[in-house]
Design an enzyme around this catalytic site. Structure first.
Site, PDB file in Angstrom:
ATOM      1  N   TYR A 227      63.717  21.054   0.509  1.00  0.00           N
ATOM      2  CA  TYR A 227      63.917  21.379   1.918  1.00  0.00           C
ATOM      3  C   TYR A 227      65.367  21.323   2.384  1.00  0.00           C
ATOM      4  CZ  TYR A 227      63.727  16.275   2.254  1.00  0.00           C
ATOM      5  OH  TYR A 227      63.939  14.940   2.071  1.00  0.00           O
ATOM      6  N   LYS A 317      55.619  13.370  14.567  1.00  0.00           N
ATOM      7  CA  LYS A 317      54.556  12.754  13.771  1.00  0.00           C
ATOM      8  C   LYS A 317      53.185  13.084  14.322  1.00  0.00           C
ATOM      9  CE  LYS A 317      56.568   9.593  11.165  1.00  0.00           C
ATOM     10  NZ  LYS A 317      56.271   9.022  10.012  1.00  0.00           N
TER      11      LYS A 317
HETATM   12  O1  JCF Z   1      58.697  17.043   4.113  1.00  0.00           O
HETATM   13  C1  JCF Z   1      59.411  16.119   4.411  1.00  0.00           C
HETATM   14  N1  JCF Z   1      58.961  14.894   4.280  1.00  0.00           N
HETATM   15  C2  JCF Z   1      60.809  16.347   4.913  1.00  0.00           C
HETATM   16  C3  JCF Z   1      61.700  15.289   5.055  1.00  0.00           C
HETATM   17  C4  JCF Z   1      61.208  17.638   5.231  1.00  0.00           C
HETATM   18  C5  JCF Z   1      62.484  17.887   5.685  1.00  0.00           C
HETATM   19  O2  JCF Z   1      62.876  19.119   5.981  1.00  0.00           O
HETATM   20  C6  JCF Z   1      63.426  16.817   5.824  1.00  0.00           C
HETATM   21  C7  JCF Z   1      63.008  15.515   5.513  1.00  0.00           C
HETATM   22  C8  JCF Z   1      63.942  14.478   5.647  1.00  0.00           C
HETATM   23  C9  JCF Z   1      65.219  14.763   6.077  1.00  0.00           C
HETATM   24  N2  JCF Z   1      64.707  17.057   6.255  1.00  0.00           N
HETATM   25  C10 JCF Z   1      65.580  16.060   6.383  1.00  0.00           C
HETATM   26  C11 JCF Z   1      66.935  16.352   6.853  1.00  0.00           C
END
Ligand code: JCF
Length: 672
Positions: A227, A317
């Site tokens: 990501y 969330k």
């Molecule tokens: O899918 C995730 N857990 C997820 C976490 C997706 C993201 O686009 C994230 C992230 C944690 C930090 N992007 C950042 C900057």
């Protein structure tokens, strides 16, 4: 040993093809060849590497199986901190996020956002030099994480080699996770083998990545979705998040692109959030929210970061799938091995769309940890597994009338005494004829993966038991049509079908029968290993402790479990009865002398009479193994012309060295 040019070229071509097909399969979900074709390419590559170990590089497609265990995890600093996300919990929080951004940008124009699912897994960073995987590390505290490179290499979804002009240097971030179906399967397998289950897919993922032995990680069904970027050198990067994700996929990295949504303004973000909350229940994996990012990298730069979180992103969330309810009573479930599991009967409650009326309390350690009593108000959560968990007791709601949960002294099904061993967390029924144990044993025996008796489900088994038509596994094979006619709604056609299914199971391979017997700690995997080595139940039942321990993957606990099983006259009687009823699993023919069983062979040099893989097949047919490297455990080294370092090492260790002629002679002697 010099590697012939043609071999080197073939190896490079095979590597290229394997990397490419792995990318099509994992990266694009669009395989172009069958699993069998992939395996054939991989086997050819493995054969070349066995012959010329210098061909092996850390990023060879052969390295997915996992290398040797590590003494511990090294620490790795992230060049750029791995940021975490600020949380939002409501639609109002989303609007506040948008308002803050527009104030900061002094803009009255709507901002374009990219919405992604927030996967509930473990964040990691991958580092690629010139397109080759160099390092993988966990997020850790954001600045320093743990070096999990050896484990990451075992994930098929992590490319070892990028495609299509990757940058000179690339740091990419992603979430490693486990889908629900394989997670439930993993837990099921662990239950069967008497191991602790994981509370949720995230714990299973974290536990799998933190294995010191990468071969264990290799066996876990992990995947990744990328990501974001860290530092990048030598590439013109896209100018927004969506194009960047697309670029990552082009390079061969796995991205859940199909589920991202480009929102023109915050209202569309809110709509997508509501939609995703509903879709959540249908997804094949767990998500705990939605990530919202300002799409434009230019605006992201303007917005910048606070101490540990970017100003341009937020994690909205979902409410946890939890509810309050009351423990009305506790019942005890008796498993196949007699293990007694306490289960809470709950006042029925709707937990995000699913009615929940019971929860596993697991064992008495867990009951003590949570301090649960009958009558308590508790929080239950659906966390990936089929059965919900109690996460905590709401002690403020205690009235004083709550009752402790007693540990049963007698089996609830048969009344026999129960015993809890010193290092066990559940008591076990000691009854020899416990109907609950029999019921579970039958369910396991007929299940897919075991004897696979189609159509003979729980409902029919319960009736057969209630009518006394089946009092042992062996009785399944003496049932006739009249017996089946005594069951509810049973007609000619169904009865015939069941009899055929039972009959067909008589010839299942030994490994299926061995697994179906439900011997403690013998899951499907070990059943396969044992049946390959011993060939028949007769051989296995007579094996000594030393012979068992000399088997690949068999330790003291497993050896003792087998010895216990085969020393019980009741079990020997069962095997006798199964045999008499015509249950004769296909068995492998082991050589009479058995001299080669479990011996380890290493082939080296240029073999002229047979190929390496033929040699391997020949020794495996006699119950031996072929290995790629010479060690103290090697029994024979078969050396062809031009053998080098392996031959020298074998001489050093005093290992028997054979030429091809002598090897073929040895096999022949063993057959006679
Ligand atoms: O899918 C995730 N857990 C997820 C976490 C997706 C993201 O686009 C994230 C992230 C944690 C930090 N992007 C950042 C900057």
């Amino acid at each position: 040993m010099p590697i012939p040019d043609a071999t080197q070229q073939r190896h490079a071509e095979l590597s290229r093809q394997l990397h490419h097909h792995s990318y099509l399969y994992h990266g694009l979900d669009a395989p172009q060849i069958s699993d069998a074709e992939y395996d054939a390419l991989l086997r050819e590559l493995l054969a070349l590497e066995q012959q010329y170990p210098d061909l092996i590089t850390p990023n060879s497609p052969s390295q997915r199986v996992g290398s040797t265990p590590l003494p511990g995890f090294r620490q790795i600093s992230h060049r750029l901190p791995m940021l975490s996300l600020e949380n939002a919990f409501s639609v109002a929080d989303l609007h506040a996020f948008d308002a803050r951004i527009r104030r900061f940008l002094a803009s009255d124009q709507p901002v374009e956002y990219l919405c992604e699912m927030k996967l509930d897994g473990v964040a990691i960073e991958l580092v690629y030099h010139a397109g080759r995987l160099q390092h993988a590390s966990t997020r850790g505290d954001g600045l320093v994480g743990e070096d999990i490179t050896a484990n990451a290499r075992t994930l098929g979804a992590i490319p070892l080699q990028l495609q299509h002009q990757p940058p000179a240097y690339l740091e990419v971030r992603g979430e490693v996770y486990m889908e629900l179906a394989p997670f439930r399967q993993l837990n099921q397998q662990r239950r069967e083998e008497g191991e602790k289950t994981f509370a949720n897919p995230r714990n299973a993922t974290a536990g799998s990545l933190r294995q010191l032995d990468p071969r264990l990680t290799a066996a876990r069904p992990l995947t990744i979705s990328c990501y974001g970027l860290g530092e990048v050198e030598g590439a013109n990067l896209p100018t927004n998040q969506l194009d960047m994700l697309q670029q990552l996929r082009t390079w061969g990295l796995r991205v859940n692109l199909e589920t991202v949504f480009l929102a023109a303004d915050i209202d569309q973000v809110v709509q997508r959030y509501q939609q995703l909350r509903a879709e959540r229940e249908q997804l094949p994996f767990e998500i705990d929210g939605m990530v919202v990012k300002v799409n434009s990298f230019g605006l992201q730069q303007e917005l910048g970061e606070k101490s540990r979180t970017p100003r341009w992103a937020i994690a909205c969330k979902f409410p946890p799938r939890q509810q309050q309810t009351r423990v009305e009573s506790v019942r005890y479930q008796v498993g196949r091995t007699g293990a007694i599991t306490p289960v809470a009967n709950l006042e029925p409650v709707n937990v995000s769309g699913v009615m929940v009326s019971s929860a596993s309390l697991h064992n008495w350690d867990e009951i003590a940890r949570l301090g649960i009593r009958i009558g308590d108000t508790v929080i239950v959560e659906r966390a990936g597994d089929v059965i919900p968990d109690v996460v905590k007791v709401v002690t403020e709601k205690r009235t004083g009338n709550e009752q402790p949960i007693p540990e049963p002294q007698f089996c609830p099904a048969c009344g026999a005494k129960v015993v809890r061993g010193t290092d066990e967390v559940v008591p076990r029924c000691q009854g020899l004829d416990c109907p609950a144990k029999l019921r579970e044993a039958l369910k396991h025996f007929v299940a897919r993966g075991a004897m696979d008796i189609e159509g003979l489900g729980e409902r029919l088994l319960d009736q057969l038991l209630a009518l006394g038509l089946v009092t042992s596994i062996a009785d399944l094979y003496t049932l006739n049509k009249e017996d089946f006619f005594k069951l509810e709604r049973m007609g000619e056609v169904l009865a015939e079908k069941l009899l055929t299914a039972i009959n067909n199971s008589r010839q299942r391979p030994l490994e299926k029968l061995l697994f179906g017997l439900g011997i403690r700690h013998i899951g499907a995997h070990l059943a396969k290993i044992l049946s390959r080595k011993f060939g028949s139940l007769q051989h296995l039942s007579k094996a000594s402790r030393d012979e068992l321990l000399a088997t690949h993957e068999v330790g003291p606990q497993i050896a003792d479990s087998l010895l216990t099983f085969f020393s019980d006259p009741k079990n020997l009687d069962l095997l006798q009865r199964l045999n008499a009823a015509g249950v004769r699993p296909e068995t492998l023919q082991l050589p009479a002398g058995d001299r080669l069983a479990d011996k380890v062979f290493v082939f080296t040099g240029a073999l002229e009479r047979f190929s390496r893989s033929e040699g391997q097949q020949m020794v495996e047919a006699q119950g031996a193994r072929a290995s790629g490297s010479v060690s103290k455990k090697t029994d024979f080294v078969v050396a062809g012309p031009g053998a080098g370092s392996k031959l020298a090492r074998a001489e050093q260790l005093g290992i028997t060295i054979l030429n091809e002629e002598q090897f073929l002679q040895l096999l022949k002697e063993d057959e006679s």
